[in-house]
Each structure stands twice: as structure tokens, then as C-alpha cells.
Scaffold this active site. Structure first.
Site, PDB file in Angstrom:
ATOM      1  N   GLU A 173       0.862  -1.193   0.000  1.00 15.70           N
ATOM      2  CA  GLU A 173       0.000   0.000   0.000  1.00 15.70           C
ATOM      3  C   GLU A 173       0.893   1.236   0.000  1.00 15.70           C
ATOM      4  O   GLU A 173       2.078   1.153   0.339  1.00 15.70           O
ATOM      5  CB  GLU A 173      -0.921   0.009   1.236  1.00 15.70           C
TER       6      GLU A 173
ATOM      7  N   LYS B  85      -5.403  10.792   0.957  1.00 12.44           N
ATOM      8  CA  LYS B  85      -5.571   9.405   1.371  1.00 12.44           C
ATOM      9  C   LYS B  85      -6.751   8.813   0.600  1.00 12.44           C
ATOM     10  O   LYS B  85      -7.829   9.403   0.579  1.00 12.44           O
ATOM     11  CB  LYS B  85      -5.857   9.456   2.876  1.00 12.44           C
TER      12      LYS B  85
ATOM     13  N   SER C 231     -12.282   1.479  10.898  1.00 13.33           N
ATOM     14  CA  SER C 231     -11.608   1.567   9.601  1.00 13.33           C
ATOM     15  C   SER C 231     -12.295   0.723   8.535  1.00 13.33           C
ATOM     16  O   SER C 231     -12.728  -0.410   8.799  1.00 13.33           O
ATOM     17  CB  SER C 231     -10.156   1.115   9.743  1.00 13.33           C
ATOM     18  N   ALA C 232     -12.337   1.272   7.322  1.00 13.49           N
ATOM     19  CA  ALA C 232     -12.861   0.521   6.170  1.00 13.49           C
ATOM     20  C   ALA C 232     -11.945  -0.651   5.828  1.00 13.49           C
ATOM     21  O   ALA C 232     -12.319  -1.508   5.018  1.00 13.49           O
ATOM     22  CB  ALA C 232     -12.995   1.451   4.967  1.00 13.49           C
ATOM     23  N   ASP C 233     -10.765  -0.693   6.452  1.00  8.96           N
ATOM     24  CA  ASP C 233      -9.873  -1.842   6.224  1.00  8.96           C
ATOM     25  C   ASP C 233     -10.539  -3.158   6.635  1.00  8.96           C
ATOM     26  O   ASP C 233     -10.293  -4.197   6.021  1.00  8.96           O
ATOM     27  CB  ASP C 233      -8.577  -1.711   7.049  1.00  8.96           C
TER      28      ASP C 233
ATOM     29  N   LYS D  62      -2.198  -0.978  15.266  1.00  6.99           N
ATOM     30  CA  LYS D  62      -1.645  -0.015  16.207  1.00  6.99           C
ATOM     31  C   LYS D  62      -2.219  -0.120  17.624  1.00  6.99           C
ATOM     32  O   LYS D  62      -3.408  -0.319  17.784  1.00  6.99           O
ATOM     33  CB  LYS D  62      -1.953   1.403  15.706  1.00  6.99           C
TER      34      LYS D  62
HETATM   35  N1  PSU Z   1      -0.968   2.093  10.218  1.00  2.00           N
HETATM   36  C1  PSU Z   1       0.276   2.633  10.157  1.00  2.00           C
HETATM   37  N2  PSU Z   1       0.569   3.571   9.249  1.00  2.00           N
HETATM   38  C2  PSU Z   1      -0.365   3.966   8.340  1.00  2.00           C
HETATM   39  C3  PSU Z   1      -1.661   3.353   8.362  1.00  2.00           C
HETATM   40  C4  PSU Z   1      -1.913   2.438   9.330  1.00  2.00           C
HETATM   41  O1  PSU Z   1       1.126   2.294  10.947  1.00  2.00           O
HETATM   42  O2  PSU Z   1      -0.051   4.825   7.527  1.00  2.00           O
HETATM   43  C5  PSU Z   1      -2.660   3.710   7.317  1.00  2.00           C
HETATM   44  C6  PSU Z   1      -2.949   2.475   6.451  1.00  2.00           C
HETATM   45  O3  PSU Z   1      -2.931   2.883   5.106  1.00  2.00           O
HETATM   46  C7  PSU Z   1      -4.335   2.057   6.888  1.00  2.00           C
HETATM   47  C8  PSU Z   1      -4.944   3.395   7.216  1.00  2.00           C
HETATM   48  O4  PSU Z   1      -5.041   1.377   5.882  1.00  2.00           O
HETATM   49  O5  PSU Z   1      -3.889   4.097   7.883  1.00  2.00           O
HETATM   50  C9  PSU Z   1      -6.162   3.297   8.091  1.00  2.00           C
HETATM   51  O6  PSU Z   1      -6.729   4.550   8.195  1.00  2.00           O
HETATM   52  P1  PSU Z   1      -8.184   4.743   8.866  1.00  2.00           P
HETATM   53  O7  PSU Z   1      -8.005   4.456  10.320  1.00  2.00           O
HETATM   54  O8  PSU Z   1      -8.542   6.165   8.566  1.00  2.00           O
HETATM   55  O9  PSU Z   1      -9.082   3.753   8.193  1.00  2.00           O
HETATM   56 MN    MN Z   2     -11.793   6.037  10.001  1.00  2.70          MN
END
Ligand code: PSU
Ligand code: MN
Length: 297
Positions: free
Chosen positions: A25, A85, A140-142, A159
């Protein structure tokens, strides 16, 4: 319209020949994930580790209004400088509006992998259920993307600033297998262990590949292979910096997609770069393990 996802010639040839490909990514390498020049170092380390293991790296990002799977090294600086992003739902906007650059998160990269036929993808840490999600609902959408797309993701867990017990519960609800790579406990990014058990331990890339094949033979989506940060690379004393960064984000009213970049930046500052070295080490290790799994598949 034609397919918004474009593969680099090297990636297309490797896929056609059944050779191992590992996607990366781009958000972690961009300035949203790591400050310059650490992002460039991390990208070189990950791509190098994938090649050294005998696989082809495929950096995923939005470039000139297309989602690219495999980016020419001449274009890497544009990706590293990307400030927008792109999560899975943002692909439609980025392509429809012809964004010049965009850094794809885990969810958008999974969507691109699924369309391109890439089965293995390495990242640092996935997004998850944020602390306080029962009030603000930030998940997260992940997570749903992992459930949907048939791709194995290698990450150092997620994290510590996320709500890890709820993140693991959600992965269970979504039917995403969570495998510990030579570990029994879910890693927490900078920490080798969060103390929380993984669903199942696998003792090498072949075992991970066997589970993935069985999951896909059932017609299912993604799997998470949790790979702890290498033992020597674990930084000490980040807990205080983390709590501080979260409190600061809250006070400053930082919400939604801005939370992760904000907190990462504050932790790097507070730890005088120790968090950055750890971030590069774990991303590199994940890339190496991902390449081994891709070869085993
Ligand atoms: N964890 C990290 N560094 C990052 C991310 C996660 O240590 O840069 C990024 C990844 O691209 C992950 C995104 O998919 O943050 C998740 O963001 P959000 O919580 O807004 O869904
Ligand atoms: Mn989010």
C-alpha cells in the site's frame, strides 16, 4: 468506462506466468504515513526485501486518474509526496475526478489487488476499531475490505492506539482468519505482543499458504497474517508518547481519516525518531514474509 485498475507490465507478466507478486500500500510510504525521507527508505527496504526473496513488488497508488498496481520507480517521488488518502470508497472519486496522485490505504489496496489478481499484500499495520468507537463510530474501512477481497495481508497486527480487543472481535464477526506468524499473541505494531490471543498460530509461510488456499476454496475473502516486529527492533518507552498523542488529537478535535496521520506524527516527534526506525523494520519484515507466502502459494 474501461477498468480503472492498470497493472505495470512487469506485474502483468509475472501474474500471467504464475510468478509470485506482493502488493504494497502507498499510504504508509507517503507523507501521511512516514515523514520524508523515511518513507522513501521504507519503500526501498520493502521492495528490496520482496525482490531478494524472489517475488515482484507491486506498489499500489492512484496516479493520473488510474489505480496503478505496480509503479515505475521514476514515479515513486510522486507517490511519496501524495497528500490525499484514498480508502476503498474514495477510488470512485479519485478516478472519476482524475486525481493526479493519491495514497491508497489497506482497504483501497485490497480492492485493487482483487481486481488485478494479486493474492498477497504487505503493510505495516491495518486500521481497526478506534478507541471510543461506541460513541463516534470510527471503524476503519480496512476491516470490511479484508472480509470482502480474497487477499492475504501481512501486518504487524494493528496499532496500540486502536481498540485491539474490539478490532479482533470485529475480524471474527466478519469471518476473517487471524493467523499468528510464529506467535500465539496478536502483535501491536511497535510491540511484539498485545497480550491478546490470535485465532491460530502458523509456523511458517507454507502453513499460512495452506490455510489461505482452503479459505479461498470455500469462496471466502481475506486473511490476516500477523507478523510481530523483529525482536531486536522493538522500541522501548512509547506508551507515554502514545497516550499523549491520543489525548492531543482529542483536544485538537482531530477526527476520522486525519487521526492516524496525526497520531503517527506526534509519536515520531515524541520518540525522537525511534518509532520511525521501528516502523521501517517491521514493514520490511512483513514484506519479506509476504514474499515467502506468495512463493509458497
Ligand atoms: N498504520 C500505520 N501507518 C499507516 C496506516 C496504518 O502504521 O499509515 C494507514 C494504512 O494505510 C491504513 C490506514 O489502511 O492508515 C487506516 O486509516 P483509517 O483508520 O482512517 O481507516
Ligand atoms: Mn476512520
Amino acid at each position: 468506462m474501461d477498468d480503472p485498475v492498470t497493472c505495470a507490465p512487469e506485474v502483468r507478466d509475472a501474474l500471467a506466468a504464475g510468478r509470485a507478486v506482493v502488493a504494497l500500500e502507498s499510504t504508509i510510504f507517503s507523507r501521511l504515513g512516514l515523514p520524508h525521507p523515511v518513507g522513501a527508505e521504507a519503500l526501498a527496504a520493502c521492495a528490496g526485501a520482496i525482490r531478494a526473496a524472489g517475488a515482484v513488488p507491486a506498489v499500489v497508488a492512484v496516479l493520473d486518474g488510474r489505480v496503478r498496481v505496480g509503479i515505475d520507480p521514476d514515479d515513486h517521488p510522486r507517490i511519496l509526496a501524495a497528500g490525499r488518502k484514498v480508502a476503498e470508497r474514495d477510488i470512485a472519486v479519485a478516478v472519476g475526478e482524475g486525481w493526479e496522485t493519491g495514497a491508497t490505504t489497506v482497504s483501497a489496496t485490497l480492492a485493487a489487488c482483487a481486481r488485478a489478481g494479486v493474492r498477497v499484500f504487505a503493510t505495516g499495520g491495518i486500521g481497526g476499531v478506534h478507541r471510543g468507537a461506541s460513541e463516534h463510530g470510527d471503524v476503519s474501512a480496512d476491516l470490511p475490505a479484508l472480509a470482502r477481497h480474497p487477499v492475504l495481508v501481512v501486518s504487524a497486527g494493528a496499532k496500540v492506539f486502536l481498540d485491539l480487543p474490539r478490532t479482533l472481535e470485529m475480524l471474527e464477526t466478519l469471518g476473517v482468519p487471524v493467523l499468528g506468524h510464529r506467535c500465539d499473541r496478536f502483535p501491536a505494531f511497535y510491540l511484539r505482543s498485545s497480550g491478546l490471543p490470535v485465532q491460530h498460530r502458523v509456523d511458517g509461510p507454507e502453513a499460512a499458504a495452506r490455510v489461505a488456499r482452503a479459505h479461498w476454496a470455500m469462496g471466502r475473502g481475506g486473511l490476516l497474517l500477523a507478523n510481530p516486529i523483529p525482536a531486536g527492533a522493538e522500541p522501548s518507552g512509547l506508551a507515554a508518547a502514545l497516550d499523549h498523542a491520543l489525548a492531543e488529537a482529542d483536544r485538537a478535535g482531530v477526527r476520522g481519516p486525519a487521526v492516524t496521520p496525526f497520531v503517527l506524527d506526534r509519536i515520531a516527534e515524541a520518540s525522537a525518531g525511534a518509532s520511525l526506525a521501528a516502523n521501517v523494520a517491521l514493514a520490511r519484515s512483513n514484506a519479506e514474509v509476504a514474499a515467502q507466502v506468495a512463493l509458497a502459494l
